[in-house]
Design an enzyme around this catalytic site. Structure first.
Site, PDB file in Angstrom:
ATOM      1  N   GLU A  75       0.818  -1.221   0.000  1.00 53.93           N
ATOM      2  CA  GLU A  75       0.000   0.000   0.000  1.00 53.93           C
ATOM      3  C   GLU A  75       0.846   1.262   0.000  1.00 53.93           C
ATOM      4  O   GLU A  75       0.499   2.254  -0.653  1.00 53.93           O
ATOM      5  CB  GLU A  75      -0.955  -0.001   1.194  1.00 53.93           C
ATOM      6  CG  GLU A  75      -2.105  -0.996   1.091  1.00 53.93           C
ATOM      7  CD  GLU A  75      -1.754  -2.392   1.601  1.00 53.93           C
ATOM      8  OE1 GLU A  75      -0.565  -2.614   1.953  1.00 53.93           O
ATOM      9  OE2 GLU A  75      -2.637  -3.262   1.659  1.00 53.93           O
ATOM     10  N   HIS A 144     -10.966  -5.130  10.750  1.00 57.05           N
ATOM     11  CA  HIS A 144     -11.678  -5.073   9.468  1.00 57.05           C
ATOM     12  C   HIS A 144     -13.076  -4.457   9.598  1.00 57.05           C
ATOM     13  O   HIS A 144     -13.931  -4.713   8.763  1.00 57.05           O
ATOM     14  CB  HIS A 144     -11.826  -6.478   8.866  1.00 57.05           C
ATOM     15  CG  HIS A 144     -10.542  -7.100   8.409  1.00 57.05           C
ATOM     16  ND1 HIS A 144      -9.633  -7.641   9.267  1.00 57.05           N
ATOM     17  CD2 HIS A 144     -10.016  -7.265   7.164  1.00 57.05           C
ATOM     18  CE1 HIS A 144      -8.602  -8.137   8.583  1.00 57.05           C
ATOM     19  NE2 HIS A 144      -8.808  -7.913   7.306  1.00 57.05           N
TER      20      HIS A 144
HETATM   21  C1  LIG Z   1      -1.921  -4.568   4.887  1.00 61.97           C
HETATM   22  C2  LIG Z   1      -3.004  -5.428   4.342  1.00 61.97           C
HETATM   23  N1  LIG Z   1      -3.349  -5.294   3.058  1.00 61.97           N
HETATM   24  C3  LIG Z   1      -4.319  -6.061   2.518  1.00 61.97           C
HETATM   25  C4  LIG Z   1      -4.981  -6.995   3.281  1.00 61.97           C
HETATM   26  C5  LIG Z   1      -6.109  -7.812   2.675  1.00 61.97           C
HETATM   27  N2  LIG Z   1      -5.687  -9.193   2.472  1.00 61.97           N
HETATM   28  C6  LIG Z   1      -5.954 -10.150   3.382  1.00 61.97           C
HETATM   29  S1  LIG Z   1      -5.309 -11.625   2.959  1.00 61.97           S
HETATM   30  C7  LIG Z   1      -4.661 -10.990   1.536  1.00 61.97           C
HETATM   31  C8  LIG Z   1      -3.849 -11.863   0.623  1.00 61.97           C
HETATM   32  C9  LIG Z   1      -2.693 -12.444   1.343  1.00 61.97           C
HETATM   33  O1  LIG Z   1      -1.968 -13.269   0.505  1.00 61.97           O
HETATM   34  P1  LIG Z   1      -0.809 -14.158   1.101  1.00 61.97           P
HETATM   35  O2  LIG Z   1       0.066 -13.311   1.961  1.00 61.97           O
HETATM   36  O3  LIG Z   1      -0.164 -14.876   0.011  1.00 61.97           O
HETATM   37  O4  LIG Z   1      -1.554 -15.168   2.103  1.00 61.97           O
HETATM   38  P2  LIG Z   1      -2.678 -16.233   1.711  1.00 61.97           P
HETATM   39  O5  LIG Z   1      -3.987 -15.565   1.799  1.00 61.97           O
HETATM   40  O6  LIG Z   1      -2.375 -16.740   0.355  1.00 61.97           O
HETATM   41  O7  LIG Z   1      -2.569 -17.288   2.763  1.00 61.97           O
HETATM   42  C10 LIG Z   1      -4.968  -9.647   1.406  1.00 61.97           C
HETATM   43  C11 LIG Z   1      -4.591  -8.806   0.265  1.00 61.97           C
HETATM   44  C12 LIG Z   1      -4.617  -7.080   4.642  1.00 61.97           C
HETATM   45  N3  LIG Z   1      -5.234  -7.914   5.476  1.00 61.97           N
HETATM   46  N4  LIG Z   1      -3.628  -6.306   5.140  1.00 61.97           N
END
Ligand SMILES: Cc1ncc(C[n+]2csc(CCOP(=O)(O)OP(=O)(O)O)c2C)c(N)n1
Ligand SMILES: Cc1ncc(C[n+]2csc(CCOP(=O)(O)OP(=O)(O)O)c2C)c(N)n1
Ligand SMILES: [Mg+2]
Ligand SMILES: [Mg+2]
Lengths: 352, 333, 352, 333
Positions: A75, A144
Site C-alpha cells: 500500500e 476489518h
Molecule cells: C496490509 C493489508 N493489506 C491487505 C490486506 C487484505 N488481504 C488479506 S489476505 C490478503 C492476501 C494475502 O496473501 P498471502 O500473503 O499470500 O496469504 P494467503 O492468503 O495466500 O494465505 C490480502 C490482500 C490485509 N489484510 N492487510
C-alpha cells in the site's frame, strides 16, 4: 444553498434504473475513464476479482490491465506511486481495500498526497481518489470493521466523502475524480450492495445513466422536521431515518441531514437546521473520542450556542476495538433505538 | 559510457556551485544562532541538512536527465536540486522562507517542488520512492521516454517504503532508477549497525534487477553507471539500483557535533574530497585549463550570490496565501 | 480529586533541584531501568547520540548497547518488536523520533500495541512506552512540526500523556513505564530543554531525586480563577498562564487546567471548573478538525450545557500543514494573545 | 534432520486434525448463509480463511517448537495454531464468538492469542513479523534458548513490514525464523504479478542469512529445513528464511468463487494433496499400520467434535466484559 437528498425526493422519471452503490461507483469510474485517458485504477484484487467490494466490476475487460492494475500488497508503494503519477498529470484512483489498513500507508496519504499542493505552493496538484471500505456490522472484528473517518478528517489537505445511496455515490465519485485534490472516498460495506453482504434497501435508488456531479462539501436534507436535527452520513443516515420514523410515532418531528462530505463539512446546513429545531444529535459509527460527531457537536456549540434548547448529543462507537461476536458488535454499534432514546433524553432534560 | 568534455565541465560547474551554495547557506544559517545555539533563531531557522561531499551522486546521475525526467530527493536535497536544474533563486527564496520561494516559503528546504524540472522532495525517510515509481508508471503508461530517479540514503534502505517501491518498480518493469547515497551514517548510526549486509547492491537480487556499487565517491564511475541504468530504463528494460559510497563532510544537520564519529574519520573524508580531485583531473587531462575552471567557479558563485541577494530582498509571505494552497482550486466540473 | 500542578504550588524544599523535561525523563528511565531489568530502550539515535531530544543522555554508558538499542530506520519493525517483546514480559520504551513519522508505523501502534490486551481478552498485556516529540514553533516545517495528539486519542487501547513541566514529566514517565498498557508519551519540543532549542523557563522546576508517580488520567489545576476555564496541555498550558496574567490585568480571573493526560481524559476536573466559571476556552496546538480541543468542547457542551454562560470556544492550529516561514508559522500557532482575544469575545457575547 | 517415528505420527495427527477442523468450521460457517450468501449471517459470521492443504507448513515447523517458543500467524492461522498446541476448545469458542473463547469472543478467528503457548496473530498482512522479532529479541536479551517464528504468505513478502523485520532480525542476529507459505495466490493475484522474483528465498541474500525453498508442499522437507533453521537460531547464529511451496485447497475466504484460477488448477492441487500422500507414506514405510492411523484420526476428530460441542454450548459474551479489557488494569504503582 442546502441540497435535498434523493432519499427525500426521488426523481420523477418514467423508467427507474435502480442500482447499488457499488455499481454506481463502477459506472462513474468507467464513464470517466472513457472521457479521460489519464484516469486509471490501482489496487489489490481490482482486476479479475472485480474489487473485493465490487468497485471495478467488469472494468478489466473494457480497459485492460494497464489501466486496471492489480497491485502487490504494498500500500505504501502504490499509494505513493499514485501521488507521483498525479504530480505528472495522471488521475489515479487507488483502492485501500479496508480502511483499517491505513496504518501501513498513512504517511503516503497525509504527508505526501495531502501536502503536495501545499508544499508546492499550489504548483503541483494531487488529483487522486483513494477509495476504501469502512464499517462493521457483519462480524469482521477488530482489524476489518473500523470507520476511521476522523483519522482522515483530522489531517489537512484531503477531502473526505462517504455516500449513503447510489445516486450520491455516482455524483460524488465523478466529482472526486475531477477534483484536483486527493479525495478519500469511503464506502460503507453495509451499504455497498456487494455479492457477499446484504445492504440497506434504501441505498439502491434510481441513478441516471448520464454523467452528473454532486458538489463535494454540500450536505443534503434527507427528511424535514422541526423538533430535532439528526446528523449522519453513510450508514448512520439510514439509522437516523429509521429513528425519525419511530420518533414520528411519538409525536417528535426529526429533521435528518446527510452531510455526504466529511471534509469540507457543510456546517452551514447543520447550523441552519439546528437554529430552527434547537436540538442536535449526531450519529457516527466511528470511535467517539476525537471523532467527527464530536467535531460537529463542538462547532454547533460554538456557533449556535444560544439557539440550542437542549444539550447537543452524539451517538458514536464506544472507544473499544470492534468486537467479533455478533452480540457484542451489535451492542456496540449505533442504532435507531439508541437515537430515539437519546432524543427523548435530551428533550426531557429541558423540563429540569 | 564515457563522459564528453562538455559533460565533464557541466558536472564540475554543478558540483562547485553546489558546494559554494552550501557554504553560503551554512553561513546564513549560523547568523543569529550564537552564542547559544538555538535552531529557532536567525534568518534561516529550522533543521538544515547540507550535502557537502555528496555532489558526485547528484551530477553523475542528473547529467543524463532532461527536465521531463522525474527526480525525488529527501531531507538532504540541495545538491540534487541544483544538478537537476531547479530554479535557483526560487529554491533559495524557499529555503529562506520568502514569498518568492518555490512555494512562497511554506515548505522549506526539505520540501522543494519544481514542476518545471519535475523535482520533488519528502522529509520522511524513503517516502520519495513511491512518487518516483508513480512518475515512472505514468511515463510508461503514456509511452513517454522519460525516467524517474529516487535518491535515498543508505539508512533509508531499511525502511519498508523502499522495499515496496523497489518490488513494484521491478514487477512492473518501470523506467526507474534508485540512487542510494551511502555516506556511511544515518544520523549517528553507522551502516553496520543498521543494515544486515555491507552493501545494498546485493539487495537488487531480491527484485531481479541489476545492482551496482560505486566505491570512493567517484564522479566518473557514477556517471557511467547511471548512464547505463538510465539508458536501460529508457529502453523499457526496467529499474536499476545504484549504491554510491559517498562522504558527508558536515554534521547530519547543522548543530550536530558528531561525537559519534571515530577519531580521524572526518579528516580522512576531507582528504578524499572529490571536488578538488575532480578539478585537478580536469586540468591534468587537459579538459580545461585553470582559467576556464576559475571562470566556471566564478560564474557559479555569481549565480548563487545573486539568488541569495534576490531572496534576502524578497518580501515575507502572508498566512492567507498559504491557507489558499492547502487545497487546489476545483475548476468547474 | 483534582490535583494541583507544581506550576501553581512549587514544593517547599530547601534545596531546589531544577532540571529540564528531557533530564527528568532520562532520570525516570534510568531509575526504572535500575529497578527493573525488563525495561529497555529502542529507537533511532538514542545511543551515542543520546536521543535527538535528549531523552537518553548518558544511558548508553550506564546500561550498554543491549538495553539502549540504536535501531535502523525501521519504525514498523522496531515498534512491532516492542509489542512482541512486551507480550513475553519485557517492558520496552521505544522512541518514534518525531510524531510526524507515525504514518510509516501506525499499524504497529493502533492495530498491534493498542489491541493486544483486547484481542487476548486481557491475557496478554502490552506494557510499552512510545516516546515521541511533537510540536512546532522553530520552523521545522510541514513534516516535523505537527502534534497529532488526536490521531492517537481517536484510537482505543492506548493511553496518551503530554507533560508541561519537568516534575510532571518524571512522575508520568514512571507511571508510563509501570503501566501494563501502551502509553504514548508526547514531548513538546519547545518545552523539552534540549541543547539545540530554547525552552519555556517555567518547564524547568524542582524535581525530587526519589522515584514518584503521577497518576495517568489526572488533570491538575495550574491556576485558580473564577471567570473562565482555560484548558491546555504541554505547550498550551504556558500560553494559558501567560493569557491568565494578561487577563488579570483586565480584571478577568482565569482558571487554568493542565490535563496532562489526553487519554484517559480527566473530564471531571474540567467539568467541575466550568460549572463554577461558566466559560470554557480550550487551547490545542494540534489541527482543529476532530482534535482534542473539539472533543473537550463537545464533552463539556454535552454534560455541562446548562452551566455554560457563553459559547464554549477553542483555539487550535488551523487546518493547514505547519508552514516553514517563521512569520507564517507564528501566525498559525496558538498564542496568549489569541486566548485573551477569545476570552474577551465570548464574554462580550453574553451582552447580546 | 530425519524425523523420528513419534514425530511423524505427531505431524500426521496434527495435519489430520487440522483438516477435519477446517471441514467442520466450513460446515458451521455455511449454516444460515443460504440461499443468498451473506457473510453476516449464521452462527459463524464474518470472514473465514481456511488452511486446507497448507498443513505441512504448520507441522513441519512446530514439531521443533516448545510452548515457550513464540509463533505469530496471520489471517489464515488455524493449522498453525493447532500445530503449536493452542487450546482447542478455547480457540474454537473464540472462532464461534463465545464467552469461553480465548478472548471471550472479542477477537475472532484472525486474532487468536494463547499466552500458554506464546501464540499470537494479526489480520494485517505481514504485521506478525515485528512481534515475532520482538519476542526473539526478548529471548536473546534474557539469555533464553527459545526461538520465534513468523508465518506469512508469499504475497506478504512485498509488504514493507516484512523487509524491515527481516533486516532487524538479521542485523541483531536474533533467534528468528520466517516461514513463507507460498500458495501461489494473494487472494486473486498470482505470485508472478505481485513479486519481482519467482522465489522469495533469493531475498535472504539481502539480509545475509540463509534462504531455503521447499518445493511440492513436502512435510518431511519442511521438517528437515525448519529443524536446521531452528537449531541454528537456538545456537545464536541468527535468522533463516524458509519459503514453502504449498497449496490452498479452498478459496481465499469462504464465499470466494475463485474465478481467477486457471482451469484445472484446483483439480491438480487436490491430486497433489499432501495429507493422503503422507498417510500412505506412514503405512508404506511401516511407521504405522492402518489401525494406528485410523485411531489417530479418530482421536483427533473426537477432540475437534468435543471442542465444537463445548463451544456451541457456551454462553454468549457481554459488552461490559469486552469493554473491561480494552485497557489492562493498572496495578498499584
Ligand atoms: C496490509 C493489508 N493489506 C491487505 C490486506 C487484505 N488481504 C488479506 S489476505 C490478503 C492476501 C494475502 O496473501 P498471502 O500473503 O499470500 O496469504 P494467503 O492468503 O495466500 O494465505 C490480502 C490482500 C490485509 N489484510 N492487510
Ligand atoms: C520515517 C523517518 N524516520 C526517521 C526520520 C529522521 N531522520 C531524518 S534523516 C535520518 C537519517 C537518514 O540517514 P540516510 O538515509 O543514510 O541519509 P543521510 O542523512 O545520511 O543523507 C533520520 C533517522 C525521518 N525523517 N523519517
Ligand atoms: Mg546516510
Ligand atoms: Mg498466498
Amino acid at each position: 444553498m442546502t441540497a435535498t437528498s434523493v432519499l427525500l425526493a426521488p426523481p420523477k422519471v418514467a423508467k427507474q434504473r435502480k442500482i447499488s452503490i457499488a455499481k454506481a461507483i463502477t459506472e462513474a469510474t468507467a464513464q470517466e475513464m472513457r472521457r479521460d485517458p489519464s484516469v486509471f485504477v490501482m489496487g489489490e484484487d481490482i482486476g479479475a476479482f472485480n474489487g473485493v467490494f465490487g468497485m471495478t466490476t467488469g472494468l478489466l475487460d473494457e480497459f485492460g490491465a494497464e489501466r486496471i492494475r492489480d497491485t502487490p500488497i504494498s500500500e505504501t508503494a502504490f499509494i505513493g506511486a499514485a501521488v507521483g503519477a498525479a504530480a505528472v498529470g495522471q488521475k489515479p484512483i487507488v483502492e485501500l481495500m479496508f480502511v483499517d489498513f491505513l496504518g501501513v500507508c498513512f504517511d503516503a496519504i497525509y504527508n505526501l498526497a495531502a501536502k503536495q499542493s501545499y508544499f508546492s505552493g499550489g504548483a503541483v496538484t494531487c488529483p487522486m481518489v483513494l477509495t476504501t471500505s469502512v464499517g462493521g456490522g457483519y462480524s469482521d472484528a477488530g482489524q476489518h470493521s473500523q470507520c476511521l473517518y476522523a483519522t482522515f478528517a483530522h489531517m489537512p489537505g484531503m477531502k473526505v466523502v462517504s455516500p449513503s445511496n447510489a445516486y450520491d455515490a455516482k455524483g460524488l465519485m465523478v466529482s472526486a475524480i475531477r477534483d484536483p485534490n486527493p479525495v478519500i472516498f469511503m464506502c460503507h460495506k453495509g451499504l455497498q450492495g456487494i455479492g457477499w453482504l446484504g445492504t440497506v434497501k434504501r441505498t439502491i435508488v434510481h441513478v441516471p445513466e448520464d454523467l452528473y456531479t454532486i458538489p463535494i462539501g454540500e450536505a443534503a436534507v434527507v427528511r424535514h422536521g422541526t423538533d430535532v436535527t439528526l446528523v449522519g452520513w453513510a450508514s448512520t443516515v439510514h439509522l437516523a431515518i429509521d429513528a425519525a420514523d419511530a420518533l414520528a410515532q411519538q409525536g417528535v418531528s426529526a429533521e435528518v441531514i446527510d452531510i455526504r462530505s466529511i471534509v469540507p463539512l457543510d456546517i452551514d446546513t447543520i447550523l441552519k437546521s439546528v437554529r430552527r429545531t434547537g436540538r442536535l444529535v449526531v450519529i457516527d459509527e466511528d470511535y467517539a473520542n476525537c471523532g467527527v460527531a464530536g467535531e460537529i457537536v463542538a462547532r454547533v456549540s460554538e456557533r449556535a450556542f444560544r439557539d440550542l434548547r437542549s444539550p447537543p448529543a452524539r451517538i458514536a462507537y464506544p472507544d473499544m476495538p470492534p468486537p467479533f461476536a455478533r452480540v457484542l458488535e451489535q451492542a456496540a454499534l449505533p442504532s435507531a433505538g439508541k437515537i430515539v432514546e437519546t432524543v427523548m433524553e435530551i428533550m426531557s432534560d429541558e423540563q429540569h | 559510457m564515457t563522459a564528453r568534455n562538455d559533460t565533464l565541465l557541466w558536472m564540475y560547474d554543478r558540483m562547485a556551485m553546489s558546494r559554494y551554495y552550501e557554504e553560503r547557506i551554512r553561513d546564513i544559517y549560523l547568523e543569529g544562532k550564537t552564542p547559544l545555539f538555538n535552531m529557532a533563531n536567525g534568518p534561516l531557522p529550522g533543521e538544515m541538512h547540507l550535502s557537502n561531499g555528496q555532489e558526485p551522486c547528484a551530477v553523475g546521475v542528473c547529467a543524463h536527465l532532461g527536465p521531463e525526467d522525474f527526480v525525488s530527493a529527501g531531507h538532504r536535497p540541495h545538491h540534487v536540486a541544483i544538478a537537476k536544474g531547479v530554479d535557483l533563486p526560487a529554491m533559495t527564496a524557499e529555503i529562506l522562507g520568502k514569498s518568492t520561494g518555490l512555494s512562497a516559503g511554506q515548505a522549506g528546504h526539505m520540501h522543494l517542488f519544481d514542476p518545471a524540472v519535475n523535482f520533488t522532495c519528502s522529509g520522511i525517510i524513503a517516502q520519495g520512492m513511491g512518487p518516483a515509481v508513480g512518475a515512472a508508471l505514468a511515463f510508461k503508461m503514456r509511452g513517454e521516454p522519460h525516467v524517474a530517479v529516487a535518491y535515498v540514503g543508505e539508512a533509508a534502505v531499511n525502511q519498508g517504503a523502499w522495499h515496496e517501491a523497489m518490488n513494484l518498480a521491478a514487477v512492473w518493469k518501470l523506467p526507474f532508477v534508485c540512487i542510494i547515497e551511502d555516506n556511511a551514517w544515518g544520523v549517528s548510526v553507522p551502516k553496520s549497525a543498521s543494515t544486515a549486509v555491507p552493501r545494498n547492491d546485493v539487495r537488487a537480487a531480491g527484485y531481479g534487477i541489476p545492482g551496482v556499487f560505486i566505491p570512493n565517491n567517484d564522479t566518473l564511475a557514477v556517471h557511467a553507471a547511471a548512464g547505463e541504468a538510465i539508458a536501460r530504463a529508457r529502453r523499457g528494460e526496467g529499474p536499476t539500483l545504484i549504491e554510491i559510497e559517498t562522504y558527508r563532510l558536515e554534521g547530519h544537520f547543522m548543530g550536530d557535533v558528531e561525537a559519534y564519529r571515530p577519531e580521524g574519520e572526518k579528516e580522512a573524508l576531507f582528504a578524499k574530497d572529490e571536488l578538488p580531485r575532480f578539478r585537478a583531473m580536469l586540468i591534468d587531462t587537459g579538459v580545461a585549463d585553470e582559467a576556464l575552471v576559475a571562470s566556471i567557479e566564478g560564474a557559479g558563485r555569481q549565480r548563487v550570490d545573486d539568488a541569495i541577494t534576490h531572496s534576502r530582498n524578497s518580501p515575507d509571505p502572508v498566512l492567507a496565501g498559504a491557507l489558499a494552497t492547502v487545497f487546489a482550486e476545483s475548476e468547474d466540473l
